[in-house]
Design a protein around this motif. Sequence first.
Motif, mmCIF file in Angstrom:
data_model
loop_
_atom_site.group_PDB
_atom_site.id
_atom_site.type_symbol
_atom_site.label_atom_id
_atom_site.label_comp_id
_atom_site.label_asym_id
_atom_site.label_seq_id
_atom_site.Cartn_x
_atom_site.Cartn_y
_atom_site.Cartn_z
ATOM 1 N N UNK A 75 0.838 -1.207 0.000
ATOM 2 C CA UNK A 75 0.000 0.000 0.000
ATOM 3 C C UNK A 75 0.874 1.258 0.000
ATOM 4 N N UNK A 76 0.506 2.245 -0.823
ATOM 5 C CA UNK A 76 1.332 3.437 -1.070
ATOM 6 C C UNK A 76 2.698 2.983 -1.577
ATOM 7 N N UNK A 77 2.705 2.508 -2.811
ATOM 8 C CA UNK A 77 3.855 1.801 -3.381
ATOM 9 C C UNK A 77 5.158 2.582 -3.273
ATOM 10 N N UNK A 78 5.126 3.876 -3.496
ATOM 11 C CA UNK A 78 6.359 4.665 -3.433
ATOM 12 C C UNK A 78 6.952 4.647 -2.029
ATOM 13 N N UNK A 79 6.087 4.718 -1.012
ATOM 14 C CA UNK A 79 6.564 4.669 0.369
ATOM 15 C C UNK A 79 7.100 3.284 0.693
ATOM 16 N N UNK A 228 18.591 1.315 16.082
ATOM 17 C CA UNK A 228 18.805 1.089 14.658
ATOM 18 C C UNK A 228 17.609 0.466 13.962
ATOM 19 N N UNK A 229 16.601 0.050 14.744
ATOM 20 C CA UNK A 229 15.390 -0.527 14.162
ATOM 21 C C UNK A 229 14.515 0.521 13.498
ATOM 22 N N UNK A 230 13.545 0.066 12.702
ATOM 23 C CA UNK A 230 12.696 0.967 11.920
ATOM 24 C C UNK A 230 11.221 0.832 12.274
ATOM 25 N N UNK A 231 10.535 1.970 12.321
ATOM 26 C CA UNK A 231 9.076 2.035 12.442
ATOM 27 C C UNK A 231 8.533 2.641 11.159
ATOM 28 N N UNK A 232 7.606 1.938 10.518
ATOM 29 C CA UNK A 232 7.003 2.378 9.255
ATOM 30 C C UNK A 232 5.527 2.640 9.508
ATOM 31 N N UNK A 233 5.099 3.907 9.329
ATOM 32 C CA UNK A 233 3.718 4.300 9.588
ATOM 33 C C UNK A 233 2.970 4.561 8.281
ATOM 34 N N UNK A 234 1.688 4.897 8.415
ATOM 35 C CA UNK A 234 0.847 5.125 7.246
ATOM 36 C C UNK A 234 1.073 6.484 6.607
ATOM 37 N N UNK A 235 0.500 6.667 5.414
ATOM 38 C CA UNK A 235 0.771 7.848 4.591
ATOM 39 C C UNK A 235 0.138 9.138 5.121
ATOM 40 N N UNK A 236 -0.622 9.053 6.201
ATOM 41 C CA UNK A 236 -1.160 10.265 6.836
ATOM 42 C C UNK A 236 -0.776 10.308 8.309
ATOM 43 N N UNK A 237 0.221 9.508 8.685
ATOM 44 C CA UNK A 237 0.552 9.362 10.107
ATOM 45 C C UNK A 237 1.957 9.891 10.422
ATOM 46 N N UNK A 238 2.169 11.160 10.147
ATOM 47 C CA UNK A 238 3.437 11.801 10.467
ATOM 48 C C UNK A 238 3.609 11.891 11.982
ATOM 49 N N UNK A 239 4.792 11.537 12.471
ATOM 50 C CA UNK A 239 5.131 11.720 13.885
ATOM 51 C C UNK A 239 5.911 13.028 13.977
ATOM 52 N N UNK A 240 5.318 14.048 14.589
ATOM 53 C CA UNK A 240 5.873 15.395 14.518
ATOM 54 C C UNK A 240 7.065 15.620 15.449
ATOM 55 N N UNK A 241 7.153 14.919 16.540
ATOM 56 C CA UNK A 241 8.299 15.030 17.444
ATOM 57 C C UNK A 241 8.813 13.622 17.743
#
Length: 259
Positions: A75-79, A228-241
């Motif tokens: 979902x959201x292929x570019x992301x 060093x791990x990664x969290x990948x959220x949705x295309x409207x779920x910006x974490x601002x801080x």
Amino acid sequence: MTTLNYEFFYTWVESNLNIQLDAYKEKQLRRRIQTIMRQAGAESLEEYSTLIHSSESIKKQFLDYITINVTEFFRNKDLFDNFEHLLTTDLSKKFDSISIWSAACSIGAEPYSLAMIMDRHDLPLKQNILATDIDNTILARAKTGIFKDNELKNVSIFDKASYFKEVDRTFVLDEKIKSKVDFKKHDLILESYPKKLHVIVCRNVTIYFKNEIKEEIYKRMGQSLVKGGLLFTGATETIYQPDQYGLKKVASFIYEKIE
């Protein structure tokens, strides 16, 4: 129009279905409850709770409607392409094997997408990908590995040929990919989180929660990741801080654990 007793209904749902409705954004949730209640033929939430209690089909309809299940492969292929690049060129160099959690996985398209990436690049999993959701009905469907054509619209021709078999206008996922994912019922609000993870993918879920619940989820996910791990959220779920959760932004909607 009769005033609906939401306080009663939220308490009843938590007691009987173990779902904390007051964590969801109020206006959006109440509209959904009114819609599904009237579809069931109820005039009040007291009457609707009785119907849910007495009818498995009405209970299932309620759970499916409230726990939103809109998803597709990559979902959201570019992301997803950005995430795949970081996973395969950066993360794989840091760790000998990778532990992955797909939270609120819905019908399984997301964890299966991750399994296909891991297989395509021959990357070692520490253990099977953990895929969780609050909805048992959806998890049962996810385990079948059977999908509709529109759910595969972002799947490449190569992956479609390699990992799926067309049967009666549906697409059946290869057992090799299915075997890389373990499905489990889990509540993001009420239950503890797995630890020492290298990847958490939680997309298009927190948008439905109140800010304080969303913040607590990101805090706990930050604690679950190794440095060093990664969290990948949705295309409207910006974490601002992101720094308040021990994270930093490394790409659009992708965050790295830094402490």
